[in-house]
Design an enzyme around this catalytic site. Structure first.
Site, PDB file in Angstrom:
ATOM      1  N   ALA A  85       0.861  -1.170   0.000  1.00  0.00           N
ATOM      2  CA  ALA A  85       0.000   0.000   0.000  1.00  0.00           C
ATOM      3  C   ALA A  85       0.900   1.223   0.000  1.00  0.00           C
ATOM      4  CB  ALA A  85      -0.863  -0.033   1.252  1.00  0.00           C
ATOM      5  N   ARG A  93       5.484   6.739   7.175  1.00  0.00           N
ATOM      6  CA  ARG A  93       5.867   5.426   6.652  1.00  0.00           C
ATOM      7  C   ARG A  93       5.582   4.347   7.690  1.00  0.00           C
ATOM      8  NH1 ARG A  93       9.785   9.056   4.995  1.00  0.00           N
ATOM      9  NH2 ARG A  93      10.024   9.279   2.748  1.00  0.00           N
ATOM     10  N   VAL A 123      11.849  -2.265  -1.381  1.00  0.00           N
ATOM     11  CA  VAL A 123      11.645  -0.828  -1.623  1.00  0.00           C
ATOM     12  C   VAL A 123      10.372  -0.331  -0.935  1.00  0.00           C
ATOM     13  CG1 VAL A 123      11.477   0.962  -3.411  1.00  0.00           C
ATOM     14  CG2 VAL A 123      12.758  -1.127  -3.882  1.00  0.00           C
ATOM     15  N   ASP A 128      12.804  -0.008   6.138  1.00  0.00           N
ATOM     16  CA  ASP A 128      13.749  -0.645   7.076  1.00  0.00           C
ATOM     17  C   ASP A 128      13.082  -1.813   7.805  1.00  0.00           C
ATOM     18  OD1 ASP A 128      16.053   1.299   6.837  1.00  0.00           O
ATOM     19  OD2 ASP A 128      14.380   2.624   7.264  1.00  0.00           O
ATOM     20  N   ASP A 153      17.392   9.390   0.152  1.00  0.00           N
ATOM     21  CA  ASP A 153      17.605  10.564   1.028  1.00  0.00           C
ATOM     22  C   ASP A 153      19.017  11.122   0.833  1.00  0.00           C
ATOM     23  OD1 ASP A 153      15.154   9.889   3.168  1.00  0.00           O
ATOM     24  OD2 ASP A 153      16.165   8.166   2.296  1.00  0.00           O
ATOM     25  N   ALA A 155      20.705  10.952  -1.879  1.00  0.00           N
ATOM     26  CA  ALA A 155      20.692  11.636  -3.180  1.00  0.00           C
ATOM     27  C   ALA A 155      20.036  13.012  -3.041  1.00  0.00           C
ATOM     28  CB  ALA A 155      19.945  10.793  -4.202  1.00  0.00           C
ATOM     29  N   ARG A 156      18.932  13.067  -2.284  1.00  0.00           N
ATOM     30  CA  ARG A 156      18.252  14.366  -2.081  1.00  0.00           C
ATOM     31  C   ARG A 156      19.177  15.323  -1.334  1.00  0.00           C
ATOM     32  NH1 ARG A 156      12.575  11.414  -0.445  1.00  0.00           N
ATOM     33  NH2 ARG A 156      11.574  11.579  -2.483  1.00  0.00           N
ATOM     34  N   HIS A 180      14.912   5.310   6.781  1.00  0.00           N
ATOM     35  CA  HIS A 180      14.372   6.074   5.653  1.00  0.00           C
ATOM     36  C   HIS A 180      13.025   6.608   6.163  1.00  0.00           C
ATOM     37  CE1 HIS A 180      12.823   7.294   1.800  1.00  0.00           C
ATOM     38  NE2 HIS A 180      11.865   6.391   1.823  1.00  0.00           N
TER      39      HIS A 180
END
Ligand code: NAD
Length: 318
Positions: A85, A93, A123, A128, A153, A155-156, A180
């Site tokens: 979902a 999350r 993913v 986690d 994160d 990368a951001r 995450h």
């Protein structure tokens, strides 16, 4: 060591929704892998996505993308799990956790019926916790159960510092570790621009920053998904590129360092929880996890992130 029963470039993707199908597209465009099988409980959706992606094959390197079922995973080298979902507006999350744990019980039992040797790349969120659950449900070795973790994160983080300092993101080195999610830890003390620690870089930078730029970037990284979900419903482009990067590191035996989530075994005194730290990825999955020289606050924040994950796991019916 490569298991001979596995096809070196075969990738399975469970969940052909936004993240799964964009990942298939990212793999195809970048020529990563030789065959991709999309599996979804909505078979028509998987078929439609596979057709749409395959129609672009004359523009890229040859690759097979098709819809399939779990028996098609028997020789897959990497199995990416995006089914679940999605996070709704205002939902954290962690709110997703029991919903997606139940979905994972079915999925992992189906995968392991056909394949005991693949690398599982989780993913779906909360990534986690689902990585930890995948490890327990599959019985696979820690090396072969990886979560995409804070790859997105990090990368951001690099991208926002790059914009702020007007320096190419590839020359910005920094990591976001831990969950995450809301308790993630940007490691400012080790962040550097081409080898110069960020605080020492600031005085020679020609951009104007105010005194709270670090806090602002940390908050923007942490809240990026909430902001994007509010604006367009879900996030999938950048994560798909991150997942493609992890898959490439495995298939090409790259020894690349990425902040993936994996089972901690004594790092900072923490055991029995999956979290992100910079990790060397090779053809066997996790080669080793790097324990960074964190300052006191970062270390405490990382331990806090681990404790939050442990508390959430305790509540679950696995
Ligand atoms: P989506 O709703 O577009 O797609 C989910 C797909 O999973 C759907 O097509 C659905 O039919 C399928 N599915 C559900 N249960 C299934 C099952 N039991 N077996 C097979 N297929 C099943 O959602 P999305 O936007 O693609 O997001 C997927 C997941 O990825 C969510 O959990 C989301 O939070 C997560 N996500 C993670 C990151 C990250 O950085 N780790 C980033 C973005 C999204």
């Amino acid at each position: 060591m490569e298991n001979n029963n596995l096809k070196a470039g075969k990738v399975g993707i469970i969940g052909a929704g936004s993240v799964g199908s964009t990942t298939a597209y990212a793999l195809m465009v970048q020529g990563i892998g030789s065959e991709i099988v999309l599996i979804d409980r909505n078979k028509e959706k998987a078929e439609g996505e596979a057709m749409d992606i395959m129609h672009g094959q004359s523009f890229v390197k040859p690759i097979q993308v098709r819809a399939g079922d779990y028996s098609d995973l028997k020789d897959a080298k990497v199995i990416i799990i995006t089914a679940g979902a999605p996070q709704k507006e205002g939902e954290t999350r962690l709110d997703l956790v029991q919903k997606n744990t139940n979905i994972f019980k079915d999925i992992i039992s189906e995968i392991t019926k056909y394949n005991q040797d693949a690398i599982l790349l989780v993913v779906a969120n909360p990534v986690d916790i689902l990585t930890y659950i995948t490890l327990k449900l599959s019985g696979f070795s820690k090396k072969r159960v990886i979560g995409s973790g804070t790859v997105l994160d990090s990368a951001r983080f690099r991208s926002l510092i790059s914009e702020q300092c007007k320096i190419a993101a590839k020359n910005v080195h920094g990591y976001v570790i831990g969950e995450h999610g809301d308790s993630e830890v940007p490691v400012w003390s080790l962040t550097n621009i081409a080898g110069t620690q960020i605080d020492k870089y600031c005085p020679i930078c020609d951009q104007n920053c105010d005194g709270v730029i670090k806090e602002r970037i940390s908050e923007q990284v942490k809240n990026a998904a909430y902001e994007i979900i509010e604006k367009k419903g879900s996030t999938y482009y950048a994560v798909a590129l991150g997942v493609a990067q992890i898959t490439q590191a495995i298939l090409r035996d790259e020894d690349t360092v990425l902040t993936v989530s994996s089972l901690l075994q004594g790092e900072y005194g923490i055991e029995d929880v999956s979290l992100s730290l910079p990790t060397v990825i090779d053809n066997n999955g996790i080669r080793n996890v790097l324990e960074l020289d964190l300052n006191k606050e970062e270390r405490e924040a990382f331990i806090n992130s681990a404790n939050l994950m442990k508390d959430a796991i305790k509540e679950l019916d696995i």
